[in-house]
Write an enzyme that holds these catalytic residues in place. Structure first.
Site, PDB file in Angstrom:
ATOM      1  N   GLY A  45       0.739  30.279  -6.140  1.00  0.00           N
ATOM      2  CA  GLY A  45       1.925  30.496  -5.315  1.00  0.00           C
ATOM      3  C   GLY A  45       2.291  31.973  -5.343  1.00  0.00           C
ATOM      4  N   SER A  61       2.334  34.511  -1.899  1.00  0.00           N
ATOM      5  CA  SER A  61       3.101  34.868  -0.692  1.00  0.00           C
ATOM      6  C   SER A  61       4.219  33.872  -0.432  1.00  0.00           C
ATOM      7  CB  SER A  61       2.177  34.873   0.527  1.00  0.00           C
ATOM      8  OG  SER A  61       1.133  35.777   0.352  1.00  0.00           O
ATOM      9  N   GLU A 107      -9.034  38.823  -7.838  1.00  0.00           N
ATOM     10  CA  GLU A 107      -9.286  38.273  -6.509  1.00  0.00           C
ATOM     11  C   GLU A 107     -10.213  39.201  -5.713  1.00  0.00           C
ATOM     12  OE1 GLU A 107      -6.011  37.991  -3.682  1.00  0.00           O
ATOM     13  OE2 GLU A 107      -6.978  36.211  -2.849  1.00  0.00           O
ATOM     14  N   GLU A 157      -4.797  47.047   5.519  1.00  0.00           N
ATOM     15  CA  GLU A 157      -3.868  48.178   5.458  1.00  0.00           C
ATOM     16  C   GLU A 157      -3.309  48.367   4.048  1.00  0.00           C
ATOM     17  OE1 GLU A 157      -3.964  45.778   7.762  1.00  0.00           O
ATOM     18  OE2 GLU A 157      -4.631  46.974   9.465  1.00  0.00           O
TER      19      GLU A 157
END
Lengths: 399, 378
Positions: free
Chosen positions: A130, A132, A247, A379
């Site tokens: 959990g 975002s 990740e 970005e």
């Protein structure tokens, strides 16, 4: 190759030969889907790998791994692939082996490591994350899900989005706000909580690819035990940063390894044809395909260069920081070009006008659009490179 | 940076220190302003010879150190950073490679020790038009009683004014464009009938146009086998391309460093301009490109050293990648520096000009992408 490595490889080969059920050859659930008829064999194979510690070979033996190095892990993966076999455990554990586990290894207490890592390494538990929230995407630190101290546990309220596999998971690692008065990145903590409780409600979200791998997960007075706080209270931001590093690490290899087996140029020749000189009939596509193949080779060479630098004990260059965006660029361009090469056959959604590969290409292309958004967008990676690697000052824009 | 051997590391450190102290860009500026015809300064060249870099690719029996292309590339990268002007690349990489690949025992004995001590400067004379097209050779070598007579022209010969001997690709049979019928020759620069003329190029490098009007050479001036020069020529060109890739990597790395430094110091709107996200992202993109380009440049040199099966593919990978990247980086060098980048007083223009001159040398990005695609069979 040294004699020691050769012996290790030979041992791995023999073990796979003796233990991998021949019925499962080429039946990797990650690529061909899970066949219910083979359930018993799948489970037997999982158990055998788990006993060996090869679900997560680089983890210490006491936490369910095999205590091996990365080189041995690569050897195991090579030999599995050579035998048309596979390691299903990272897939079964969802976020467990690639992200949660390594972070628990970094930050967990001894008790947490024993309790959580062993079931992950054995493929007995699924984990989701959990991170975002509907109002906190690339700007993760603006998260609002609260965890309030209620004696021996925390009470969690809020919602998380893009929680992959939440509807299948038994556990969730969630980043929550524990001090609402602290500044943005302070006052955040990382808690682990069971999904099977009344206050947790995962709702699958249908994506443009038609898949529902992601959920929005609602927390209404959900309970997280204090013994499941990972890392220090209110210092969860550093845990998250480490988690995201793991990740990125997992995405660098996985995305490049997931390529179609047929070389792009052969696919292009098959669909588009060649002229008398053996050149692709579509000259513009030929040029763009070449640019892509050069990008891809440059990316692979950079991976190899970093590995060689690490082995040669020279200072590992900052090249590692660019790999996520580079991998994303290569995989997305590849999917885009594959679709274009197929022409109208690359427009299928379902039905027998299209073969299975063509349908898979469409879904994979759509699903792959997420790779430049998830795990820190393209970005955001550029922000990280410009600030942390190049040492440019913090941008004056908020964020 | 590739994992280096002790010898290579030593070489890199030596080149880094020497180039930044003894041959910085202001040396190049002084050379340009002095208008020396050979386009390098004799003192710089003699120091390069003293350091032994002219012998990197020369076997020990001919006075060299018999190292490898990666070692040569490391040196060229450092010199490329400072635009150090010298015939090192043309003579000790391209010239020595030509002899190593195609030379007879006598030719090696004659030329290699002199390449090492600098008493000979060799260079390859290949292109005849304004585009790189190595099989498009018209310069004729006709058989005579005593050997051969050469008639024709070569353009943009690197270090053509300083060279003492030219490695010349000629046509001995077939037509322009045929790969069969090409023969390589070693031609002394002072041969009667050979004329050279300095070409004044924007990057102030020593290019020359060479004309051959009835140049007579003996039969033993042939380098390699009559009519079968294409294969060695292609191999020599690939090694030259990989070497240029390393030099271009150095140019690009320096242009990147200059740009990054400027982003950290230049203030506008009350802020350091590197704090603007548009420029931060551009810097991140350029850095990404630099890392990927470095991998390609080094891999091509390593492929040559390892005698890999795909050397042409790897050299085209390097040359196309570096041509594209250096083009972009040198353009951004000017753009991000703004007005100061436009002035001759500042060094940025030198890198832009050098970039454009190197991009097309021995094949531009498009040439090498086509070659890469053909190598992969489409």
């Amino acid at each position: 190759m040294s004699e020691q490595n050769q012996n290790f490889r030979a041992g791995v080969k023999d073990w796979i030969k003796d233990n991998f059920p021949s019925t499962l050859k080429g039946q990797n659930p990650a690529t061909v889907g899970y066949a219910a008829a083979l359930e018993d064999d799948h489970d037997l194979w999982r158990q055998r790998l788990a006993e060996k510690g090869w679900g997560a070979p680089t983890w210490p033996k006491e936490y369910g791994g095999a205590g091996l190095g990365q080189r041995e892990e690569r050897t195991i993966n090579d030999e599995l692939s050579n035998a048309d076999a596979f390691n299903p455990i990272p897939g079964i554990a969802l976020m467990g082996v690639t992200m949660v586990g390594p972070t628990i290894l970094d930050y967990g207490t001894e008790e947490q490591k024993i309790r959580h890592l062993i079931p992950i390494a054995r493929g007995e538990v699924k984990w989701c994350l959990g991170l975002s929230e509907p109002g906190a995407g690339s700007d993760l630190a603006s998260l609002r899900t609260r965890a309030v101290d209620d004696g021996d546990h925390y009470v969690v309220n809020g919602s998380k989005i893009w929680t992959s596999g939440a509807h299948q998971s038994q556990w969730c690692g969630a980043v929550v706000r524990t001090d609402p008065d602290a500044k943005k990145r302070n006052g955040i903590s990382f808690v682990m909580l069971p999904m099977d409780q009344e206050g947790v409600d995962p709702q699958p979200i249908k994506l443009i690819s038609g898949a529902s791998a992601f959920c929005e997960t609602f927390f209404n007075d959900a309970i997280a035990e204090k013994s499941d706080l990972l890392g220090p209270l209110n210092e969860g931001w550093s845990v998250v940063k480490r988690l995201l590093q793991h990740e990125r690490q997992s995405q660098i290899g996985a995305r490049t390894a997931g390529f179609r087996s047929e070389p792009m140029q052969d696919l292009a020749k098959r669909y588009i044809g060649v002229d008398g000189d053996g050149k692709l009939n579509d000259g513009d596509l030929r040029q763009r395909l070449t640019k892509h193949l050069i990008d891809r080779q440059a990316h692979s060479l950079t991976l190899a260069r970093i590995a060689a630098e690490a082995k040669g004990k020279v200072e590992v260059s900052a090249a590692a920081s660019i790999l996520k965006n580079s991998a994303t660029n290569v995989s997305q361009t590849r999917a885009d070009l594959t679709l274009e090469i197929m022409g109208d056959q690359g427009l299928g959604w379902e039905g027998d006008t299209f073969d299975a590969k063509e349908l898979e290409t469409v879904r994979a292309w759509l699903y792959g659009m997420a790779s430049s958004i998830a795990g820190g967008s393209f970005e955001v990676q550029y922000n990280i490179i410009s600030k942390n690697i190049l040492g440019l000052p913090e941008t004056t824009q908020q964020g | 940076m590739a994992a280096l051997t002790d010898e290579q590391t030593l070489m890199r450190d030596q080149a880094k220190i020497w180039a930044s102290k003894q041959a910085p860009v202001n040396k190049f500026r002084a050379m340009r302003d002095s208008c020396i015809e050979q386009r390098f300064d004799a003192q710089t060249w003699s120091e390069i010879i003293e350091m032994g870099w002219t012998g990197i690719l020369v076997p020990e029996e001919y006075g060299g150190s018999d190292l490898d292309y990666l070692a040569f590339g490391i040196v060229l990268e450092e010199l490329g950073r400072h635009l150090t002007a010298s015939p090192l690349f043309a003579s000790a990489l391209v010239g020595a490679t030509a002899l190593n690949i195609a030379g007879s025992g006598t030719q090696k004995q004659t030329f290699l020790p002199k390449i090492v001590d600098g008493s000979e400067i060799l260079t390859l004379a290949i292109d005849e038009s304004n585009q790189h097209a190595p099989a498009d050779i018209s310069l004729k070598a006709q058989v005579t009683d005593a050997g051969y007579r050469l008639n024709g022209k070569k353009g943009f010969v690197l270090e053509g004014m300083a060279a003492t001997t030219f490695v010349v690709a000629t046509r001995t049979s077939g037509e322009k464009g045929d790969t069969n019928g090409i023969t390589l020759f070693l031609i002394p620069a002072d041969s009667p009938g050979l004329k050279r003329e300095l070409i004044s190029t924007m990057d102030s490098r020593g290019y020359a146009n060479i004309s051959f009007e009835g140049v007579e050479v003996p039969a033993d001036a042939v380098l390699g086998v009559l009519d079968q020069g294409w294969e060695p020529l292609d191999a020599i060109l690939d090694r030259a391309r990989a070497g240029l890739g390393a030099e271009m990597l150095g140019c690009a790395a320096q242009a990147f460093d200059m740009t990054l430094e400027y982003l950290k110091t230049r203030e506008q709107f009350g802020e350091v301009i590197g704090s603007f996200q548009a420029l931060g992202h551009r810097a991140a993109a350029l850095f990404t490109g630099l890392e990927l380009a470095r991998s390609c440049a080094e891999a091509a040199l390593q492929a040559i050293d390892e005698e890999a099966h795909n050397i042409p593919q790897m050299c085209s990978l390097s040359k196309s990648r570096l041509s594209d990247y250096l083009h972009e980086m040198s353009t951004q060098l000017i753009q991000i520096h703004g007005g100061i980048g436009m002035t001759d007083e500042f060094d940025a223009g030198f890198y832009l000009k050098r970039a454009r001159a190197l991009e097309g040398r021995y094949g531009n990005a498009g040439f090498h992408r086509d070659r890469y695609a053909s190598a992969l069979g489409y």
